[in-house]
Motif scaffolding. Structure first.
Motif, PDB file in Angstrom:
ATOM      1  N   PHE A 180       0.816  -1.212   0.000  1.00  0.00           N
ATOM      2  CA  PHE A 180       0.000   0.000   0.000  1.00  0.00           C
ATOM      3  C   PHE A 180       0.855   1.268   0.000  1.00  0.00           C
ATOM      4  N   SER A 181       2.037   1.185   0.602  1.00  0.00           N
ATOM      5  CA  SER A 181       2.907   2.365   0.574  1.00  0.00           C
ATOM      6  C   SER A 181       3.277   2.698  -0.863  1.00  0.00           C
ATOM      7  N   LYS A 182       3.479   1.638  -1.661  1.00  0.00           N
ATOM      8  CA  LYS A 182       3.815   1.885  -3.064  1.00  0.00           C
ATOM      9  C   LYS A 182       2.579   2.376  -3.821  1.00  0.00           C
ATOM     10  N   GLU A 183       1.434   1.731  -3.551  1.00  0.00           N
ATOM     11  CA  GLU A 183       0.241   2.087  -4.302  1.00  0.00           C
ATOM     12  C   GLU A 183      -0.322   3.460  -3.916  1.00  0.00           C
ATOM     13  N   LEU A 184      -0.272   3.791  -2.643  1.00  0.00           N
ATOM     14  CA  LEU A 184      -1.027   4.962  -2.181  1.00  0.00           C
ATOM     15  C   LEU A 184      -0.184   6.180  -1.806  1.00  0.00           C
ATOM     16  N   THR A 185       1.138   6.040  -1.812  1.00  0.00           N
ATOM     17  CA  THR A 185       1.940   7.235  -1.526  1.00  0.00           C
ATOM     18  C   THR A 185       2.860   7.504  -2.718  1.00  0.00           C
ATOM     19  N   LYS A 186       3.503   8.663  -2.663  1.00  0.00           N
ATOM     20  CA  LYS A 186       4.429   8.986  -3.750  1.00  0.00           C
ATOM     21  C   LYS A 186       5.862   8.610  -3.381  1.00  0.00           C
ATOM     22  N   SER A 187       6.024   7.921  -2.244  1.00  0.00           N
ATOM     23  CA  SER A 187       7.371   7.599  -1.789  1.00  0.00           C
ATOM     24  C   SER A 187       8.090   6.662  -2.760  1.00  0.00           C
ATOM     25  N   SER A 188       9.395   6.837  -2.825  1.00  0.00           N
ATOM     26  CA  SER A 188      10.179   5.961  -3.693  1.00  0.00           C
ATOM     27  C   SER A 188      10.336   4.599  -3.028  1.00  0.00           C
ATOM     28  N   LEU A 189      10.706   3.611  -3.831  1.00  0.00           N
ATOM     29  CA  LEU A 189      10.910   2.261  -3.286  1.00  0.00           C
ATOM     30  C   LEU A 189      11.964   2.297  -2.186  1.00  0.00           C
ATOM     31  N   LYS A 190      12.967   3.136  -2.401  1.00  0.00           N
ATOM     32  CA  LYS A 190      14.050   3.226  -1.436  1.00  0.00           C
ATOM     33  C   LYS A 190      13.524   3.745  -0.079  1.00  0.00           C
ATOM     34  N   THR A 191      12.738   4.815  -0.145  1.00  0.00           N
ATOM     35  CA  THR A 191      12.169   5.371   1.091  1.00  0.00           C
ATOM     36  C   THR A 191      11.285   4.338   1.782  1.00  0.00           C
ATOM     37  N   ILE A 192      10.486   3.653   0.999  1.00  0.00           N
ATOM     38  CA  ILE A 192       9.599   2.649   1.596  1.00  0.00           C
ATOM     39  C   ILE A 192      10.427   1.594   2.321  1.00  0.00           C
ATOM     40  N   GLY A 193      11.461   1.101   1.641  1.00  0.00           N
ATOM     41  CA  GLY A 193      12.325   0.097   2.252  1.00  0.00           C
ATOM     42  C   GLY A 193      12.917   0.575   3.570  1.00  0.00           C
ATOM     43  N   LEU A 194      13.357   1.831   3.584  1.00  0.00           N
ATOM     44  CA  LEU A 194      13.957   2.398   4.796  1.00  0.00           C
ATOM     45  C   LEU A 194      12.988   2.404   5.977  1.00  0.00           C
TER      46      LEU A 194
END
Ligand code: ADP
Ligand code: MG
Length: 465
Positions: free
Chosen positions: A408-422
């Motif tokens: 959902f972080s990927k689908e619903l936010t504009k965060s990059s994959l890197k930020t999500i992973g962090l």
């Protein structure tokens, strides 16, 4: 310079000519587009005792005008009509909603439908903007709106008690249940109607405990004829509040008082809610509201465009209706934004501009939803401790929670994959990609997961501002 005299004397202007004078000045200070969009739809109503009353098409409209043109309007009014003249406004929807019962005759003019409703002895928290008249019916809300109408005509007297409405965010639950309340308050002035969200109910309850006034709190709600509680899912996990609500419910139901509830899910899916409540919620009528079909979305847009005094060509209406499909709140938001975009940049409302606006809305949607917010909802829903999700653990349920949160972080936010992973314990972007495809795959195999994901998504959207 015009001298304003006080109320015993005749005023120099009637409302029409007063506003017309003001428009003359305003017109010189704004673009043609702005003038047409935001000023022409304002209708003068009365000019009395140094107060110019105008009517605007909707609350949104008023807020926009107030935010952007407050200074211009006030200055113009002072310059044209005198330093002590004030502007007050009415919302057209409110006027429609009110009875033509003139309780205060000093406010009555020229057959305008202004009335000052006698105030109930307590605040009923109903927003007069929500009426049946401006609630558009369609396939998705057929049963719910028909039942709502029947209840409003005969509160407590139908078998629809409680009336339980459920459905996704922005589909009109609040509008519909408040429309019932408003109509009852209007047609049965002797009945005590109150509206509040389950959240406010909980907060008030906690406050009443702190101030030693639980009995007072409880007897207040037991004395209602119509109790409307919105978003009842907020009672989940609040056992004491549920317990008190259970007793209030019983008292009201036994004495044939009308209970109206809304929720994001049907009663039996309200996991974490007392079984006794769940079964009572099903005693009356449970009706869902489904997302609007294309035809209904078009009808809604046309109607709202009309309300804003905006002439939007069919192709633009159709473009918006085909691209904003999730809910009615967004449809409405899109129109307002389109008007604003056109007005701010002095542009015509074109298909191009509509496309740009729809893109902006998609971006806004992503701005309000945060990875933290998503993580919290996912963990709450799956019963996983939030700190565990960042751990190295391979425990199945935690891995699943983490993957869903990443998905959902990927689908619903504009965060990059890197930020999500962090955010998830310093994992790298390939872990996020893997999580997303794992969820996509699992969805294909497991029907129940689709349901879970859709509930979680709903909850994330509800929790975001
Ligand atoms: P919910 O409570 O289901 O999240 P709301 O009742 O707050 O949704 O509706 C969101 C917005 O959409 C409100 O401004 C409401 O007036 C509008 N709306 C929803 N359904 C309708 C409808 N059927 N006709 C007209 N306006 C609607
Ligand atoms: Mg609501």
């Amino acid at each position: 310079m015009y001298q304003q005299e006080n109320h015993s004397a005749k005023t120099i202007f009637d409302a029409n000519s007063a506003w017309k004078e003001c428009l003359g000045i305003i017109k010189q200070n704004v673009t043609q587009m702005t003038y047409n969009t935001w000023f022409l739809p304002i209708k003068p109503v009365e000019f009395l005792n140094n107060v110019l009353r105008v009517q605007l098409p909707s609350q949104f409209f008023w807020e926009w005008v107030d935010e952007h043109y407050n200074t211009l309007i006030n200055k113009t009014i002072r310059d044209v009509l005198g330093p002590n003249v004030k502007l007050t406004y009415l919302i057209a929807e409110d006027v429609e909603a009110q009875e033509p019962d003139y309780t205060d005759h000093s406010k009555k003019t020229n057959g305008n439908k202004i009335s000052i409703q006698p105030k109930p002895s307590f605040e009923n928290f109903l927003n007069s903007r929500y009426t049946f008249e401006n609630f558009i019916k369609g396939e998705g809300n057929q049963l719910a709106s028909a039942a709502a109408g029947a209840i409003a005509d005969n509160p407590g007297g139908t078998s629809f008690n409680p009336f339980f409405v459920y459905g996704g965010v922005g589909l009109g639950k609040t509008h519909l249940i408040q429309a019932i309340g408003n109509k009852i308050a209007r047609n049965f002035p002797e009945k005590k109607v109150i509206y509040l969200s389950a959240d406010s109910f909980t907060v008030e309850f906690v406050e009443s405990i702190q101030s030693n006034r639980v009995n007072e709190f409880s007897s207040f709600y037991r004395s209602m004829d119509v109790l409307i509680i919105d978003d009842i899912q907020f009672l989940i996990g609040k056992e004491k509040t549920q317990d008190l609500f259970f007793h209030i419910f019983n008292t009201l139901h036994q004495s044939k008082k009308q209970i109206i509830l809304s929720s994001d899910k049907p009663p039996k899916e309200l996991k974490g809610l007392d079984e006794r409540l769940i079964s009572r919620f099903q005693w009356g009528l449970t009706a869902d509201i489904q997302p609007p079909e294309l035809e209904m979305r078009i009808a809604i847009l046309k109607r709202k465009a009309d309300d804003y005094g905006m002439s939007a060509p069919q192709d633009i209406i159709e473009y918006i209706a085909s691209n904003i499909t999730s809910n009615i709140r967004e449809l409405e938001g899109c129109l307002i934004k389109l008007l604003a975009n056109a007005s701010l940049n002095s542009k015509e409302i074109t298909l191009e501009l509509a496309k740009k606006t729809v893109r902006e809305i998609a971006t806004d949607r992503k701005v309000n939803i945060t990875i933290e917010g998503i993580t919290k909802v996912v963990c709450d829903y799956l019963g996983v401790a939030e700190n565990k999700i960042r751990d190295k653990t391979r425990k199945k349920e935690i891995v699943l929670a983490r993957q869903i949160a990443m998905y959902f972080s990927k689908e619903l936010t504009k965060s990059s994959l890197k930020t999500i992973g962090l955010h998830f314990g310093g994992r790298d972007h390939s872990t996020v990609i893997h999580a997303c495809s794992a969820i996509e795959e699992a969805k294909l195999k497991d029907k129940s997961l689709i349901e879970i994901l859709s509930n979680i998504k709903n909850q994330i959207e509800i929790n975001s501002p």
